[in-house]
Design a protein around this motif. Structure first.
Motif, PDB file in Angstrom:
ATOM      1  N   ASP A   1       0.850  -1.187   0.000  1.00  0.00           N
ATOM      2  CA  ASP A   1       0.000   0.000   0.000  1.00  0.00           C
ATOM      3  C   ASP A   1       0.889   1.241   0.000  1.00  0.00           C
ATOM      4  OD1 ASP A   1       1.025   0.114   2.553  1.00  0.00           O
ATOM      5  OD2 ASP A   1      -0.838  -0.476   3.551  1.00  0.00           O
ATOM      6  N   SER A   2       0.297   2.398   0.314  1.00  0.00           N
ATOM      7  CA  SER A   2       1.058   3.649   0.255  1.00  0.00           C
ATOM      8  C   SER A   2       2.248   3.646   1.211  1.00  0.00           C
ATOM      9  CB  SER A   2       0.146   4.834   0.578  1.00  0.00           C
ATOM     10  OG  SER A   2      -0.416   4.694   1.870  1.00  0.00           O
ATOM     11  N   SER A   3       2.177   2.844   2.271  1.00  0.00           N
ATOM     12  CA  SER A   3       3.293   2.796   3.213  1.00  0.00           C
ATOM     13  C   SER A   3       4.551   2.215   2.564  1.00  0.00           C
ATOM     14  CB  SER A   3       2.918   1.981   4.451  1.00  0.00           C
ATOM     15  OG  SER A   3       2.699   0.609   4.109  1.00  0.00           O
ATOM     16  N   ALA A   4       4.384   1.346   1.569  1.00  0.00           N
ATOM     17  CA  ALA A   4       5.538   0.748   0.898  1.00  0.00           C
ATOM     18  C   ALA A   4       6.369   1.818   0.196  1.00  0.00           C
ATOM     19  CB  ALA A   4       5.085  -0.315  -0.094  1.00  0.00           C
ATOM     20  N   LEU A   5       5.705   2.732  -0.500  1.00  0.00           N
ATOM     21  CA  LEU A   5       6.428   3.808  -1.174  1.00  0.00           C
ATOM     22  C   LEU A   5       7.115   4.716  -0.164  1.00  0.00           C
ATOM     23  CD1 LEU A   5       7.301   5.364  -3.629  1.00  0.00           C
ATOM     24  CD2 LEU A   5       5.053   6.467  -3.702  1.00  0.00           C
ATOM     25  N   ASN A   6       6.445   5.001   0.936  1.00  0.00           N
ATOM     26  CA  ASN A   6       7.060   5.824   1.985  1.00  0.00           C
ATOM     27  C   ASN A   6       8.315   5.147   2.543  1.00  0.00           C
ATOM     28  OD1 ASN A   6       5.108   7.825   1.776  1.00  0.00           O
ATOM     29  ND2 ASN A   6       3.767   6.851   3.275  1.00  0.00           N
ATOM     30  N   HIS A   7       8.253   3.833   2.709  1.00  0.00           N
ATOM     31  CA  HIS A   7       9.426   3.097   3.188  1.00  0.00           C
ATOM     32  C   HIS A   7      10.558   3.147   2.156  1.00  0.00           C
ATOM     33  CE1 HIS A   7       6.802   0.441   6.037  1.00  0.00           C
ATOM     34  NE2 HIS A   7       7.040   1.627   6.526  1.00  0.00           N
ATOM     35  N   PHE A   8      10.197   3.056   0.897  1.00  0.00           N
ATOM     36  CA  PHE A   8      11.198   3.113  -0.167  1.00  0.00           C
ATOM     37  C   PHE A   8      11.900   4.464  -0.162  1.00  0.00           C
ATOM     38  CE2 PHE A   8      12.311   3.367  -4.843  1.00  0.00           C
ATOM     39  CZ  PHE A   8      13.288   2.392  -4.787  1.00  0.00           C
ATOM     40  N   VAL A   9      11.144   5.534   0.049  1.00  0.00           N
ATOM     41  CA  VAL A   9      11.724   6.871   0.145  1.00  0.00           C
ATOM     42  C   VAL A   9      12.682   6.936   1.329  1.00  0.00           C
ATOM     43  CG1 VAL A   9      11.226   9.304   0.602  1.00  0.00           C
ATOM     44  CG2 VAL A   9       9.790   8.020  -1.004  1.00  0.00           C
ATOM     45  N   GLN A  10      12.308   6.334   2.440  1.00  0.00           N
ATOM     46  CA  GLN A  10      13.118   6.389   3.655  1.00  0.00           C
ATOM     47  C   GLN A  10      14.361   5.500   3.587  1.00  0.00           C
ATOM     48  OE1 GLN A  10      10.511   5.289   6.874  1.00  0.00           O
ATOM     49  NE2 GLN A  10       8.991   6.841   6.334  1.00  0.00           N
ATOM     50  N   LEU A  11      14.194   4.289   3.039  1.00  0.00           N
ATOM     51  CA  LEU A  11      15.264   3.287   3.103  1.00  0.00           C
ATOM     52  C   LEU A  11      16.142   3.242   1.868  1.00  0.00           C
ATOM     53  CD1 LEU A  11      13.399   0.235   4.698  1.00  0.00           C
ATOM     54  CD2 LEU A  11      14.599   2.101   5.831  1.00  0.00           C
ATOM     55  N   GLY A  12      15.590   3.549   0.689  1.00  0.00           N
ATOM     56  CA  GLY A  12      16.341   3.381  -0.539  1.00  0.00           C
ATOM     57  C   GLY A  12      16.413   1.923  -0.947  1.00  0.00           C
ATOM     58  N   GLY A  13      17.426   1.592  -1.767  1.00  0.00           N
ATOM     59  CA  GLY A  13      17.467   0.273  -2.377  1.00  0.00           C
ATOM     60  C   GLY A  13      18.475  -0.705  -1.812  1.00  0.00           C
ATOM     61  N   PHE A  14      19.174  -0.349  -0.738  1.00  0.00           N
ATOM     62  CA  PHE A  14      20.099  -1.306  -0.133  1.00  0.00           C
ATOM     63  C   PHE A  14      19.317  -2.252   0.773  1.00  0.00           C
ATOM     64  CE2 PHE A  14      23.352   2.120  -0.814  1.00  0.00           C
ATOM     65  CZ  PHE A  14      24.139   1.402  -1.713  1.00  0.00           C
ATOM     66  N   ALA A  15      19.388  -3.537   0.479  1.00  0.00           N
ATOM     67  CA  ALA A  15      18.585  -4.519   1.219  1.00  0.00           C
ATOM     68  C   ALA A  15      18.938  -4.550   2.701  1.00  0.00           C
ATOM     69  CB  ALA A  15      18.767  -5.912   0.603  1.00  0.00           C
ATOM     70  N   PHE A  16      20.203  -4.278   3.045  1.00  0.00           N
ATOM     71  CA  PHE A  16      20.602  -4.368   4.454  1.00  0.00           C
ATOM     72  C   PHE A  16      19.890  -3.336   5.323  1.00  0.00           C
ATOM     73  CE2 PHE A  16      23.727  -1.281   2.827  1.00  0.00           C
ATOM     74  CZ  PHE A  16      23.662  -0.295   3.800  1.00  0.00           C
ATOM     75  N   MET A  17      19.367  -2.277   4.714  1.00  0.00           N
ATOM     76  CA  MET A  17      18.681  -1.248   5.495  1.00  0.00           C
ATOM     77  C   MET A  17      17.468  -1.805   6.235  1.00  0.00           C
ATOM     78  SD  MET A  17      20.342   1.607   5.146  1.00  0.00           S
ATOM     79  CE  MET A  17      19.934   3.269   4.672  1.00  0.00           C
ATOM     80  N   HIS A  18      16.889  -2.893   5.713  1.00  0.00           N
ATOM     81  CA  HIS A  18      15.725  -3.508   6.360  1.00  0.00           C
ATOM     82  C   HIS A  18      16.097  -4.194   7.671  1.00  0.00           C
ATOM     83  CE1 HIS A  18      12.789  -3.097   3.001  1.00  0.00           C
ATOM     84  NE2 HIS A  18      13.893  -3.009   2.304  1.00  0.00           N
ATOM     85  N   THR A  19      17.369  -4.488   7.851  1.00  0.00           N
ATOM     86  CA  THR A  19      17.795  -5.215   9.050  1.00  0.00           C
ATOM     87  C   THR A  19      18.257  -4.289  10.165  1.00  0.00           C
ATOM     88  OG1 THR A  19      20.114  -5.428   8.333  1.00  0.00           O
ATOM     89  CG2 THR A  19      18.559  -7.098   7.542  1.00  0.00           C
ATOM     90  N   LEU A  20      18.294  -2.984   9.894  1.00  0.00           N
ATOM     91  CA  LEU A  20      18.823  -2.025  10.863  1.00  0.00           C
ATOM     92  C   LEU A  20      17.722  -1.154  11.446  1.00  0.00           C
ATOM     93  CD1 LEU A  20      21.927  -0.807   8.824  1.00  0.00           C
ATOM     94  CD2 LEU A  20      21.917  -2.504  10.649  1.00  0.00           C
ATOM     95  N   HIS A  21      17.907  -0.744  12.682  1.00  0.00           N
ATOM     96  CA  HIS A  21      17.004   0.234  13.278  1.00  0.00           C
ATOM     97  C   HIS A  21      17.290   1.609  12.674  1.00  0.00           C
ATOM     98  CE1 HIS A  21      15.272  -2.496  16.149  1.00  0.00           C
ATOM     99  NE2 HIS A  21      16.475  -2.881  16.544  1.00  0.00           N
ATOM    100  N   ASN A  22      16.303   2.471  12.753  1.00  0.00           N
ATOM    101  CA  ASN A  22      16.391   3.790  12.133  1.00  0.00           C
ATOM    102  C   ASN A  22      17.622   4.565  12.585  1.00  0.00           C
ATOM    103  OD1 ASN A  22      15.346   5.987  10.528  1.00  0.00           O
ATOM    104  ND2 ASN A  22      14.809   6.987  12.449  1.00  0.00           N
ATOM    105  N   ASP A  23      17.984   4.461  13.873  1.00  0.00           N
ATOM    106  CA  ASP A  23      19.114   5.232  14.386  1.00  0.00           C
ATOM    107  C   ASP A  23      20.469   4.679  13.956  1.00  0.00           C
ATOM    108  OD1 ASP A  23      18.798   2.945  15.924  1.00  0.00           O
ATOM    109  OD2 ASP A  23      19.630   3.861  17.729  1.00  0.00           O
ATOM    110  N   GLN A  24      20.481   3.504  13.325  1.00  0.00           N
ATOM    111  CA  GLN A  24      21.737   2.873  12.910  1.00  0.00           C
ATOM    112  C   GLN A  24      22.034   3.068  11.424  1.00  0.00           C
ATOM    113  OE1 GLN A  24      20.521  -1.124  14.137  1.00  0.00           O
ATOM    114  NE2 GLN A  24      22.128  -1.084  15.710  1.00  0.00           N
ATOM    115  N   ARG A  25      21.015   3.363  10.635  1.00  0.00           N
ATOM    116  CA  ARG A  25      21.149   3.268   9.177  1.00  0.00           C
ATOM    117  C   ARG A  25      22.183   4.223   8.596  1.00  0.00           C
ATOM    118  NH1 ARG A  25      14.677   2.946   8.909  1.00  0.00           N
ATOM    119  NH2 ARG A  25      14.464   0.683   9.223  1.00  0.00           N
ATOM    120  N   ASN A  26      22.087   5.497   8.926  1.00  0.00           N
ATOM    121  CA  ASN A  26      23.016   6.465   8.340  1.00  0.00           C
ATOM    122  C   ASN A  26      24.457   6.182   8.743  1.00  0.00           C
ATOM    123  OD1 ASN A  26      21.065   7.919   6.950  1.00  0.00           O
ATOM    124  ND2 ASN A  26      20.701   9.339   8.626  1.00  0.00           N
ATOM    125  N   LEU A  27      24.673   5.870  10.020  1.00  0.00           N
ATOM    126  CA  LEU A  27      26.035   5.600  10.492  1.00  0.00           C
ATOM    127  C   LEU A  27      26.595   4.332   9.861  1.00  0.00           C
ATOM    128  CD1 LEU A  27      25.687   6.522  14.274  1.00  0.00           C
ATOM    129  CD2 LEU A  27      26.795   7.843  12.474  1.00  0.00           C
TER     130      LEU A  27
END
Length: 354
Positions: free
Chosen positions: A138-164
């Motif tokens: 649903d619309s949440s999927a696109l919002n997640h794509f905007v937030q996470l991008g295309g690196f699959a490993f981003m799905h395994t990290l908490h929000n505060d860990q991703r950028n670092l």
């Protein structure tokens, strides 16, 4: 090295929750190229797990335990004695010598000109591939794509860990000059930016060689960390710069500009479609072979869109544009225009359309 080879041969490979990609490996020999964390190793290991274990040997060329000279000497006899049919050099460098096996698979960031190998270019996940990681379409999927991008490993990290974490990946993978360049490219994502301008900016804060900078910039393009887009019929004009994944923008820059991030998202989808692509003044993307213009308008306003179309009407008429696609975040409609069809399409529908 005999002990290490035996260990590598006997070690069980593991892949956690593999999701199919749009590219795949079959019985042919391949060279797989892509940026770090684009999924090269996972693709290789998943294929190997479909084979009989005794028939393959997986070697990660970045393993510091490897003495390359000894390995090159021992590998032919080892493969013959163990009847190795598929040999994999992950993170390959030219120091490693090929062996006569039925199937050879290489992975690296840099593409090497090796005639006997078919080529696979692996990018980070596009939107369709990304959906395999989502619980709801649903619309949440696109919002997640905007937030996470295309690196699959981003799905395994908490929000505060991703950028670092992404910063550490880039710092480990790129040299100092390349990292400084991609930081500046992140700041100017989806804008015109030349290697000379990068040089002029970086030399203000550090001692820098123009030749080294130009070489590093070229390496980033060759590896696929940054992409450049030419102006139509103006090869010497300053190119526009795009990142290999939009998540790099937030990891390396505090500046926010959703319109430019959205444009980069659309560029990456077009890149994978392999259409001939250019930009023009006032036009985000021009596809000459399809007589199509694509405009990136995440929050489109029809009155402003009409004014936009008026400003590029001469180009539409001169080049016989038949189709104008306006990609938005969520709006869907068509509007009338005397010269071309104009369709406003939400990103998720547009990205899955072809």
């Amino acid at each position: 090295m005999e002990i290490l080879l035996e260990e590598l041969y006997k070690t069980d490979l593991y892949v956690d929750k593999f999701h199919d990609r749009k590219v795949f490996i079959d019985e042919h020999s391949y060279q797989i190229n892509g940026v770090s964390k684009s999924g090269k190793t996972t693709l290789l290991k998943n294929y190997l797990l479909s084979l009989k274990k005794s028939t393959y040997l997986y070697i990660d060329c970045s393993d510091i335990r490897i003495d390359v000279t000894q390995l090159n000497h021992l590998l032919p006899s080892f493969c013959m004695q163990n009847k190795i049919e598929t040999l994999v050099f992950d993170n390959y460098t030219p120091k490693f010598k090929f062996v006569n096996v039925s199937q050879l698979l290489l992975s690296s960031e840099v593409h090497y000109d090796i005639d006997v190998l078919e080529h696979i270019r692996l990018y980070p996940l596009d939107y369709e591939e990304f959906l395999a990681y989502e619980h709801k379409y649903d619309s949440s999927a696109l919002n997640h794509f905007v937030q996470l991008g295309g690196f699959a490993f981003m799905h395994t990290l908490h929000n505060d860990q991703r950028n670092l974490y992404l910063q550490r990946v880039l710092l480990f993978t790129l040299d100092e000059m390349e990292f400084d360049i991609i930081k500046l490219c992140a700041k100017f994502m989806s804008q015109k930016l030349s290697a000379f301008t990068i040089y002029e900016r970086l030399k203000l804060s550090r001692k820098i060689s123009k030749d080294k900078l130009y070489k590093s910039f070229s390496e980033l393009v060759n590896k696929g960390y940054i992409h450049t887009l030419s102006k139509y019929q103006h090869t010497r004009a300053t190119k526009k710069i795009y990142l290999c994944d939009t998540s790099i923008k937030s990891a390396l820059s505090v500046e926010k500009n959703f319109a430019r991030l959205f444009e980069n998202m659309i560029f990456l989808e077009l890149l994978k479609s392999k259409n001939e692509l250019f930009y023009e003044e006032g036009i985000d993307f021009y596809l000459p072979k399809k007589d199509e213009i694509i405009l990136c308008k995440p929050f489109v306003d029809e009155r402003r869109l009409f004014k936009k179309l008026e400003s590029i009407e001469a180009f539409i008429f001169s080049y016989g544009i038949r189709k104008i696609t306006v990609v938005s975040m969520n709006k869907e409609t068509s509007i009338s225009h005397p010269l071309a069809s104009v369709d406003i399409i939400p990103f998720d529908i547009w990205a899955l359309g072809d």
